[in-house]
Design an enzyme around this catalytic site. Structure first.
Site, PDB file in Angstrom:
ATOM      1  CE  LYS A  24      -3.348   2.689   3.086  1.00  0.00           C
ATOM      2  NZ  LYS A  24      -4.463   2.309   4.122  1.00  0.00           N
ATOM      3  CG  ASP A  28      -5.334   7.486   4.192  1.00  0.00           C
ATOM      4  OD1 ASP A  28      -6.621   8.156   3.796  1.00  0.00           O
ATOM      5  OD2 ASP A  28      -6.087   6.196   5.360  1.00  0.00           O
ATOM      6  CE  LYS A  71      -6.701   8.212   7.809  1.00  0.00           C
ATOM      7  NZ  LYS A  71      -7.200   7.683   8.781  1.00  0.00           N
ATOM      8  CG  ASP A  84      -2.471   4.995   4.694  1.00  0.00           C
ATOM      9  OD1 ASP A  84      -2.581   3.612   5.902  1.00  0.00           O
ATOM     10  OD2 ASP A  84      -3.580   5.163   4.208  1.00  0.00           O
ATOM     11  CG  ASP A  90      -9.818   6.988   6.816  1.00  0.00           C
ATOM     12  OD1 ASP A  90      -9.205   7.472   5.596  1.00  0.00           O
ATOM     13  OD2 ASP A  90     -10.189   7.000   7.581  1.00  0.00           O
ATOM     14  CD  GLU A 118      -7.343   5.500   2.026  1.00  0.00           C
ATOM     15  OE1 GLU A 118      -8.117   5.128   3.090  1.00  0.00           O
ATOM     16  OE2 GLU A 118      -5.755   4.486   2.393  1.00  0.00           O
ATOM     17  NE  ARG A 159     -11.052  -1.943   3.864  1.00  0.00           N
ATOM     18  CZ  ARG A 159     -11.679  -2.081   5.022  1.00  0.00           C
ATOM     19  NH1 ARG A 159     -13.041  -2.393   4.961  1.00  0.00           N
ATOM     20  NH2 ARG A 159     -10.873  -1.366   6.019  1.00  0.00           N
TER      21      ARG A 159
HETATM   22  N1  BES Z   1      -4.376   4.337   6.658  1.00  0.00           N
HETATM   23  C1  BES Z   1      -6.073   3.951   7.921  1.00  0.00           C
HETATM   24  C2  BES Z   1      -5.487   3.153   9.003  1.00  0.00           C
HETATM   25  C3  BES Z   1      -4.386   3.005  10.010  1.00  0.00           C
HETATM   26  C4  BES Z   1      -5.011   3.724  10.794  1.00  0.00           C
HETATM   27  C5  BES Z   1      -3.461   3.247   9.519  1.00  0.00           C
HETATM   28  C6  BES Z   1      -4.891   3.981  12.232  1.00  0.00           C
HETATM   29  C7  BES Z   1      -2.681   3.583  10.560  1.00  0.00           C
HETATM   30  C8  BES Z   1      -2.448   4.059  11.765  1.00  0.00           C
HETATM   31  C9  BES Z   1      -6.678   3.260   6.700  1.00  0.00           C
HETATM   32  O1  BES Z   1      -6.699   4.152   5.600  1.00  0.00           O
HETATM   33  C10 BES Z   1      -8.422   3.510   7.606  1.00  0.00           C
HETATM   34  O2  BES Z   1      -9.127   5.262   6.834  1.00  0.00           O
HETATM   35  N2  BES Z   1      -9.302   2.952   7.784  1.00  0.00           N
HETATM   36  C11 BES Z   1      -9.871   3.028   8.211  1.00  0.00           C
HETATM   37  C12 BES Z   1     -10.801   1.784   8.116  1.00  0.00           C
HETATM   38  C13 BES Z   1     -12.619   2.366   8.522  1.00  0.00           C
HETATM   39  C14 BES Z   1     -12.443   3.353   7.445  1.00  0.00           C
HETATM   40  C15 BES Z   1     -13.593   1.237   8.264  1.00  0.00           C
HETATM   41  C16 BES Z   1      -9.729   3.245  10.041  1.00  0.00           C
HETATM   42  O3  BES Z   1      -8.820   2.090  10.347  1.00  0.00           O
HETATM   43  O4  BES Z   1     -10.937   3.671  10.212  1.00  0.00           O
HETATM   44 ZN    ZN Z   2      -4.857   4.270   4.430  1.00  0.00          ZN
HETATM   45 ZN    ZN Z   3      -8.122   5.659   5.006  1.00  0.00          ZN
END
Ligand code: BES
Ligand code: ZN
Ligand code: ZN
Length: 506
Positions: free
Chosen positions: A268, A273, A280, A291, A350, A352, A354
């Site tokens: 990734k 992000d 966020k 990220d 968010d 993104e 996957r």
């Molecule tokens: N990049 C984030 C995940 C992340 C969170 C990485 C904290 C490192 C530290 C990912 O893209 C994300 O935002 N995931 C969301 C998914 C949710 C919307 C289902 C999350 O984990 O909140």
């Molecule tokens: Zn992310």
């Molecule tokens: Zn994200």
């Protein structure tokens, strides 16, 4: 730190400091060096050797030789109890030792190989682990500081006191340690550097540099090409950013392996992000520069693989883009069509990671891989589940998952398995598309894995590593200062070296 050998006999050793490791309450376990020390009149006369030193893990004690003696100090670092010893204890002890040298501004310490002899590891392994621990423990990121408060690089050199010409295995251990540490530090540099520097373009330039250096094949798929190829998930994420996005494809294809099915590594590469339209919260958003740690781990691994001339065909696929809110950004409710043909309803922009990985997995299948491993800072839920020092591993083949976990434990990239039962997919059912990109909050890391599984046919061995926690550390660790850890680099290299699929896939 420059590392070199000394072949002079024990009696002639000289050093500003000798680094020495010992088990808790069992000093005779390191016989060679202790015997030698005990035979030194200055050691017996001047010191009360190890009297108060317990040898607890990372405990440090310093003994001073007499004035003008050829050995000014002995820095002892504890390994903890012998029964609990593992490679990580040695890496950490070595990191503590060289950091002590930095603190004391010692430029030229020495490591006597006899001090490693009593460990339950062969000499080459012990040397390699100690050196990797030392080199990665000294890591600092100072590239953007113009007022450097710690300008000096201590220690400058490390002398390996071998007492004789080192064998090929030891020389190879030194080479391996140095290139491994360089690869880890490359990944760390890319991850800590801010998103206004490390853009998708920057990662593409870095990949090109590696391609030139090691004769990798490289293909850069830009947004137009990605659209033509049907990568509707990747392009949707990228369309909200003004930074050009790239799917970077890097291939190590040494002579004689051209016809082999490649091991495909997918990382990734979200260089920032912001969450997109599902933006966020602003608190700590700056951390989302990391990220792209999955992509960075693959670049670090490729540098090592190139340097070691590994005789195996390996492809790295790095979908790289920002995830930004914008008038052109993709939106919750949008339905996207992936390169594999399936349709996805976007619930959160968010989620993104996957999406871009889905297209990367679909693209990878065209390469007829022997296995695919993706590595991604994918979910906050994974941090909730396992904490921030452990990653999750999931997949469709237990043997591969187990092997990854085993290798990870040896090299210090701790992973713990999460299940992938089919019923988790129920959470992703969509009213309008084949499935959606987000379910309920519960089991978030597993559900993200289930999402990715939709892009993987059962007959292709696949594993997914969620490194959202361990890719970054908010406090100083022995193995890495606050910031990027380089998690996954060593794991991927050792996987490429040591794991081969058992079943025929195709
Ligand atoms: N990049 C984030 C995940 C992340 C969170 C990485 C904290 C490192 C530290 C990912 O893209 C994300 O935002 N995931 C969301 C998914 C949710 C919307 C289902 C999350 O984990 O909140
Ligand atoms: Zn992310
Ligand atoms: Zn994200």
């Amino acid at each position: 730190m420059h590392v070199h050998w000394s072949i002079s006999p024990l009696a002639d050793w000289q050093a500003e400091a000798i680094l020495f490791f010992t088990f808790e309450d069992s000093r005779p376990l390191l016989p060679g060096f202790v015997q030698w020390l005990d035979s030194q009149p200055w050691w017996q006369a001047e010191l009360t050797p190890l009297r108060d030193f317990k040898g607890k893990h990372q405990e440090t004690s310093i003994y001073y030789g007499p004035r003008d003696h050829c050995i000014a100090r002995v820095i002892c670092v504890g390994l903890g109890p012998a029964e609990k010893f593992d490679r990580e204890k040695l890496r950490n002890a070595a990191a503590v030792a060289v950091r002590k040298c930095r603190e004391l501004r010692i430029s030229h310490p020495a490591l006597p190989l006899p001090a490693l002899q009593g460990l339950p590891l062969d000499g080459a392994t012990a040397l390699r682990e100690a050196l990797i621990g030392a080199e990665t423990g000294l890591y600092r990121y100072g590239a953007l500081k113009t007022r450097n408060d710690e300008p000096d690089a201590f220690p400058e050199t490390l002398c390996l006191l071998a007492g004789q010409e080192p064998g090929d295995d030891l020389q190879e251990a030194l080479n391996d340690a140095q290139r491994t540490a360089r690869g880890i530090c490359l990944a760390r540099d890319l991850v800590v550097a801010p998103a206004n520097i490390v853009t998708p373009r920057f990662l593409a330039d870095k990949a090109r540099e590696l391609a030139h250096q090691f004769a990798f094949q490289m293909q850069l798929i830009d947004l137009d090409a990605a659209r033509r190829m049907g990568m509707g998930l990747f392009t949707a994420v990228a369309q909200g950013s003004r930074e050009p996005a790239y799917m970077i494809v890097l291939e190590h294809r040494p002579r004689g392996t051209e016809e082999d099915r490649p091991l495909v590594l997918i990382g990734k590469g979200i260089t920032f992000d912001a969450g997109g339209i599902s933006i966020k919260p602003s608190s700590k958003m700056e951390l989302m520069k990391h990220d792209m740690a999955g992509a960075a781990a693959i670049l670090g691994a490729f540098q090592i693989i190139g340097e070691m001339k590994l005789a195996r065909r390996i492809v790295g696929i790095l979908p790289c883009t920002e995830n930004m809110p914008d008038g052109k950004a993709y939106k919750p409710g949008d339905v996207l069509r992936s390169m594999s043909g399936v349709t996805v309803e976007v619930i959160s922009t968010d989620a993104e990671g996957r999406l871009i990985l889905g297209d990367a997995l679909a693209y990878a299948l065209d390469l007829k891989p022997c296995a695919m491993v993706d590595i991604a800072t994918l979910t906050g839920a994974c941090i909730v589940a396992l904490g921030d020092r452990v990653g999750a591993v999931m997949g469709n083949e237990d043997a591969l998952v187990a092997k990854i976990q085993e290798i990870g434990m040896q090299v210090g990239d701790r992973l713990w398995p999460l299940p992938q039962w089919d019923f988790y997919f129920d959470d992703l059912k969509s009213d309008v598309a084949d499935f959606k990109n987000v379910g309920e909050r519960k089991g978030g890391a597993i559900v993200a894995g289930i999402f990715l599984k939709q892009f993987v046919p059962d007959h292709v061995p696949w594993a997914h590593l969620d490194i959202a926690g361990p890719a970054w550390t908010e406090k100083d660790l022995v193995s890495a200062p606050k910031g990027a850890t380089g998690f996954g680099v060593r794991l991927l290299v050792d996987l490429a070296r040591r794991w081969h699929p058992t079943k025929q896939c195709g």
